[in-house]
Design an enzyme around this catalytic site. Sequence first.
Site, PDB file in Angstrom:
ATOM      1  N   LYS A 166       0.499  -1.082  -0.405  1.00  0.00           N
ATOM      2  CA  LYS A 166       0.134   0.022   0.121  1.00  0.00           C
ATOM      3  C   LYS A 166       0.907   1.105  -0.051  1.00  0.00           C
ATOM      4  O   LYS A 166       0.398   2.425   0.745  1.00  0.00           O
ATOM      5  CB  LYS A 166      -1.002   0.105   1.464  1.00  0.00           C
ATOM      6  CG  LYS A 166      -2.286  -1.053   1.673  1.00  0.00           C
ATOM      7  CD  LYS A 166      -2.538  -2.406  -0.547  1.00  0.00           C
ATOM      8  CE  LYS A 166      -3.161  -0.404  -0.015  1.00  0.00           C
ATOM      9  NZ  LYS A 166      -3.618  -1.757  -1.833  1.00  0.00           N
ATOM     10  N   GLY A 204       2.739   2.618  -2.989  1.00  0.00           N
ATOM     11  CA  GLY A 204       2.060   3.274  -3.773  1.00  0.00           C
ATOM     12  C   GLY A 204       2.851   2.160  -5.056  1.00  0.00           C
ATOM     13  O   GLY A 204       3.929   2.989  -6.173  1.00  0.00           O
ATOM     14  N   THR A 205       3.063   0.869  -4.892  1.00  0.00           N
ATOM     15  CA  THR A 205       4.096  -0.198  -5.520  1.00  0.00           C
ATOM     16  C   THR A 205       3.198   0.105  -7.554  1.00  0.00           C
ATOM     17  O   THR A 205       4.154  -0.353  -8.312  1.00  0.00           O
ATOM     18  CB  THR A 205       3.185  -1.461  -4.909  1.00  0.00           C
ATOM     19  OG1 THR A 205       3.391  -1.725  -3.966  1.00  0.00           O
ATOM     20  CG2 THR A 205       4.426  -2.176  -5.758  1.00  0.00           C
ATOM     21  N   TRP A 208       1.654   1.892  -8.135  1.00  0.00           N
ATOM     22  CA  TRP A 208       2.093   4.006  -9.287  1.00  0.00           C
ATOM     23  C   TRP A 208       3.302   4.102  -9.487  1.00  0.00           C
ATOM     24  O   TRP A 208       3.833   4.754 -10.780  1.00  0.00           O
ATOM     25  CB  TRP A 208       1.736   4.869  -7.943  1.00  0.00           C
ATOM     26  CG  TRP A 208       1.877   6.660  -8.901  1.00  0.00           C
ATOM     27  CD1 TRP A 208       2.004   6.724  -9.808  1.00  0.00           C
ATOM     28  CD2 TRP A 208       2.675   8.074  -7.331  1.00  0.00           C
ATOM     29  NE1 TRP A 208       2.364   8.461  -9.143  1.00  0.00           N
ATOM     30  CE2 TRP A 208       2.664   8.554  -8.224  1.00  0.00           C
ATOM     31  CE3 TRP A 208       2.373   7.560  -6.242  1.00  0.00           C
ATOM     32  CZ2 TRP A 208       2.329   9.822  -7.729  1.00  0.00           C
ATOM     33  CZ3 TRP A 208       2.463   8.807  -5.847  1.00  0.00           C
ATOM     34  CH2 TRP A 208       2.836  10.199  -6.867  1.00  0.00           C
ATOM     35  N   THR A 264       8.131  -6.803  -5.306  1.00  0.00           N
ATOM     36  CA  THR A 264       8.000  -7.725  -5.049  1.00  0.00           C
ATOM     37  C   THR A 264       7.454  -6.729  -2.895  1.00  0.00           C
ATOM     38  O   THR A 264       7.889  -5.288  -3.432  1.00  0.00           O
ATOM     39  CB  THR A 264       9.373  -8.159  -4.052  1.00  0.00           C
ATOM     40  OG1 THR A 264       9.475  -8.745  -2.966  1.00  0.00           O
ATOM     41  CG2 THR A 264      10.766  -6.844  -3.899  1.00  0.00           C
ATOM     42  N   HIS A 265       6.907  -7.617  -1.938  1.00  0.00           N
ATOM     43  CA  HIS A 265       6.696  -6.454  -0.469  1.00  0.00           C
ATOM     44  C   HIS A 265       7.854  -7.299   0.404  1.00  0.00           C
ATOM     45  O   HIS A 265       7.483  -6.897   1.505  1.00  0.00           O
ATOM     46  CB  HIS A 265       5.445  -6.719  -0.339  1.00  0.00           C
ATOM     47  CG  HIS A 265       4.392  -5.932  -1.137  1.00  0.00           C
ATOM     48  ND1 HIS A 265       4.365  -4.975  -1.545  1.00  0.00           N
ATOM     49  CD2 HIS A 265       3.264  -6.838  -1.324  1.00  0.00           C
ATOM     50  CE1 HIS A 265       3.657  -4.915  -2.086  1.00  0.00           C
ATOM     51  NE2 HIS A 265       2.830  -5.474  -2.315  1.00  0.00           N
ATOM     52  N   ARG A 308       5.912   5.061   2.010  1.00  0.00           N
ATOM     53  CA  ARG A 308       5.219   5.773   1.930  1.00  0.00           C
ATOM     54  C   ARG A 308       4.997   5.819   3.534  1.00  0.00           C
ATOM     55  O   ARG A 308       5.413   5.283   4.311  1.00  0.00           O
ATOM     56  CB  ARG A 308       3.874   5.568   1.633  1.00  0.00           C
ATOM     57  CG  ARG A 308       2.753   6.562   1.294  1.00  0.00           C
ATOM     58  CD  ARG A 308       1.183   5.450   1.183  1.00  0.00           C
ATOM     59  NE  ARG A 308       0.435   6.626   1.100  1.00  0.00           N
ATOM     60  CZ  ARG A 308      -0.535   6.888   0.614  1.00  0.00           C
ATOM     61  NH1 ARG A 308      -1.174   5.409  -0.072  1.00  0.00           N
ATOM     62  NH2 ARG A 308      -2.266   7.269  -0.141  1.00  0.00           N
ATOM     63  N   SER A 364      -4.632   2.524   4.009  1.00  0.00           N
ATOM     64  CA  SER A 364      -5.122   2.417   2.750  1.00  0.00           C
ATOM     65  C   SER A 364      -4.676   0.689   2.722  1.00  0.00           C
ATOM     66  O   SER A 364      -5.617   0.021   2.313  1.00  0.00           O
ATOM     67  CB  SER A 364      -3.611   2.489   1.772  1.00  0.00           C
ATOM     68  OG  SER A 364      -3.530   1.842   0.738  1.00  0.00           O
ATOM     69  N   TYR A 413       7.128   8.397  -1.273  1.00  0.00           N
ATOM     70  CA  TYR A 413       5.384   8.413  -1.793  1.00  0.00           C
ATOM     71  C   TYR A 413       5.157  10.262  -2.115  1.00  0.00           C
ATOM     72  O   TYR A 413       4.981  10.250  -2.835  1.00  0.00           O
ATOM     73  CB  TYR A 413       4.313   8.168  -0.960  1.00  0.00           C
ATOM     74  CG  TYR A 413       3.484   7.723  -1.699  1.00  0.00           C
ATOM     75  CD1 TYR A 413       2.752   7.182  -2.882  1.00  0.00           C
ATOM     76  CD2 TYR A 413       2.238   8.845  -1.173  1.00  0.00           C
ATOM     77  CE1 TYR A 413       0.668   6.823  -2.769  1.00  0.00           C
ATOM     78  CE2 TYR A 413       0.189   9.137  -2.133  1.00  0.00           C
ATOM     79  CZ  TYR A 413       0.079   7.770  -2.176  1.00  0.00           C
ATOM     80  OH  TYR A 413      -0.829   7.832  -3.025  1.00  0.00           O
ATOM     81  N   ARG A 419      -7.637   3.823  -4.765  1.00  0.00           N
ATOM     82  CA  ARG A 419      -8.909   4.732  -3.332  1.00  0.00           C
ATOM     83  C   ARG A 419      -9.298   6.040  -3.856  1.00  0.00           C
ATOM     84  O   ARG A 419      -9.859   6.992  -4.355  1.00  0.00           O
ATOM     85  CB  ARG A 419      -9.112   4.409  -2.154  1.00  0.00           C
ATOM     86  CG  ARG A 419      -9.733   4.116  -0.836  1.00  0.00           C
ATOM     87  CD  ARG A 419      -9.108   3.857   0.455  1.00  0.00           C
ATOM     88  NE  ARG A 419      -8.144   3.821   0.467  1.00  0.00           N
ATOM     89  CZ  ARG A 419      -8.167   5.399   1.479  1.00  0.00           C
ATOM     90  NH1 ARG A 419      -9.640   6.075   2.009  1.00  0.00           N
ATOM     91  NH2 ARG A 419      -6.732   5.504   1.640  1.00  0.00           N
ATOM     92  N   LYS A 420      -7.992   7.350  -2.483  1.00  0.00           N
ATOM     93  CA  LYS A 420      -8.051   8.597  -2.991  1.00  0.00           C
ATOM     94  C   LYS A 420      -6.169   9.124  -3.493  1.00  0.00           C
ATOM     95  O   LYS A 420      -6.795  10.013  -4.044  1.00  0.00           O
ATOM     96  CB  LYS A 420      -8.159   8.711  -1.739  1.00  0.00           C
ATOM     97  CG  LYS A 420      -9.360   9.050  -0.840  1.00  0.00           C
ATOM     98  CD  LYS A 420      -9.754  10.242   0.659  1.00  0.00           C
ATOM     99  CE  LYS A 420     -10.897   9.833   0.377  1.00  0.00           C
ATOM    100  NZ  LYS A 420     -10.597  10.614   2.052  1.00  0.00           N
TER     101      LYS A 420
HETATM  102  P1  A3P Z   1      -4.689   5.086  -0.706  1.00  0.00           P
HETATM  103  O1  A3P Z   1      -5.492   3.610  -0.670  1.00  0.00           O
HETATM  104  O2  A3P Z   1      -4.229   6.060  -0.089  1.00  0.00           O
HETATM  105  O3  A3P Z   1      -5.385   5.808  -2.322  1.00  0.00           O
HETATM  106  P2  A3P Z   1       0.053   0.255  -3.785  1.00  0.00           P
HETATM  107  O4  A3P Z   1      -0.166  -0.460  -5.462  1.00  0.00           O
HETATM  108  O5  A3P Z   1       1.099  -0.601  -3.216  1.00  0.00           O
HETATM  109  O6  A3P Z   1      -1.342  -1.304  -3.346  1.00  0.00           O
HETATM  110  O7  A3P Z   1      -0.598   1.161  -2.908  1.00  0.00           O
HETATM  111  C1  A3P Z   1      -1.932   1.737  -3.254  1.00  0.00           C
HETATM  112  C2  A3P Z   1      -2.013   3.269  -2.949  1.00  0.00           C
HETATM  113  O8  A3P Z   1      -1.338   3.417  -4.079  1.00  0.00           O
HETATM  114  C3  A3P Z   1      -3.751   3.738  -2.638  1.00  0.00           C
HETATM  115  O9  A3P Z   1      -3.547   4.486  -2.044  1.00  0.00           O
HETATM  116  C4  A3P Z   1      -3.636   4.116  -4.522  1.00  0.00           C
HETATM  117  O10 A3P Z   1      -4.156   4.874  -4.492  1.00  0.00           O
HETATM  118  C5  A3P Z   1      -2.447   4.833  -4.444  1.00  0.00           C
HETATM  119  N1  A3P Z   1      -1.836   5.287  -5.895  1.00  0.00           N
HETATM  120  C6  A3P Z   1      -1.832   4.111  -6.705  1.00  0.00           C
HETATM  121  N2  A3P Z   1      -1.548   4.787  -8.076  1.00  0.00           N
HETATM  122  C7  A3P Z   1      -1.231   6.290  -7.728  1.00  0.00           C
HETATM  123  C8  A3P Z   1      -0.863   7.657  -8.247  1.00  0.00           C
HETATM  124  N3  A3P Z   1      -0.935   7.587  -9.477  1.00  0.00           N
HETATM  125  N4  A3P Z   1      -0.855   8.518  -7.471  1.00  0.00           N
HETATM  126  C9  A3P Z   1      -0.999   8.702  -6.218  1.00  0.00           C
HETATM  127  N5  A3P Z   1      -1.238   7.860  -5.579  1.00  0.00           N
HETATM  128  C10 A3P Z   1      -1.721   6.180  -6.039  1.00  0.00           C
END
Ligand code: A3P
Length: 289
Positions: A42, A44-45, A47, A101-102, A124, A132, A187, A251-252
């Site tokens: 969670k 921002g993987t 992203w 990887t996590h 993050r 998240s 992040y 999500r946000k």
């Molecule tokens: P939130 O739940 O706070 O919105 P992962 O990819 O590691 O599972 O992380 C998911 C988190 O990254 C989610 O956070 C998601 O909304 C956020 N995320 C995904 N794409 C993004 C982007 N382009 N810019 C910013 N946050 C992003």
Amino acid sequence: PTLRTLVPVHGVPLSIEIAENWEAVEHFQAQPDDLVISTYPKSGTTWASEIIDMIYSGGDHERCRRDTIYNRVPYLEFRIPGLPSGIEQLNATPSPRLVKTHLPIQLMPESFWEKNAKVIYFARNAKDVAVSYYFFHKIVTALPDPGPWDTFLDYYMKGDVGYGSWHEHVKGWWEKRHDYNILYLFYEDMKEDPKREIRKMLHFLEKEMSDDILEKIIYHTTFDVMKTNEMVNYKTIPNDVLDQTISPFMRKGIAGDWKNHFTVAQNEKFDEDYKWKMSGTDLHFRTEI
Ligand code: A3P
């Protein structure tokens, strides 16, 4: 009790599917031109992976990887019943490979270090990750219901969640960043100034890129654009695996959403705990920007 069927692997709670497959992970054969994208869940993987995939495809998102199971880039350790494992996918991927990887650093297969592969670690802040991760538990059917937020937060603080303690994860990778080929990014920094942060990636990857292409990458990897991109928003995953009617995967996508969820008391308790767990490290996070 833990929140789900987690099995300790060298002391780190991992899902039973991963634990059962551990030997294959341990013996994974890296290649020198592999690029690892490492994160605590969670953070921002998705992203970071999309940005890197676009860098690899020269800014042409038509040429990005096409796999939708793992959002284009396979997770090294993942095994989802009925689907090819991360390792099977990686073994079938032509190089240069991207590997998500996590895993905490001490669980990384040795082969990555022997081959001197590069790693981009994307971190993050602990509070936004907690929120998240909580919503993620609500939408992933394989994860048990996280219960009330307060209960989940306790589990998270104790590290009784998949991949264990956030604190140990971020510190572990931070402490080794000069021993190996690791670029450590945040992040919150990416949110603040994607151009600056993507340039750090380019420098690390020894790649040149025109400003036009850089702008294109920034645009395609904004939250709003990624939210509508079916290749990365997990919409192709059936509802009975990932129920996005409860809460979307995208999500946000902001820094500081924790303020909408932490009570004053929870925040104080969290800060107290954080202080001693993070004492003695020069690793600092921003919880808002
Ligand atoms: P939130 O739940 O706070 O919105 P992962 O990819 O590691 O599972 O992380 C998911 C988190 O990254 C989610 O956070 C998601 O909304 C956020 N995320 C995904 N794409 C993004 C982007 N382009 N810019 C910013 N946050 C992003």
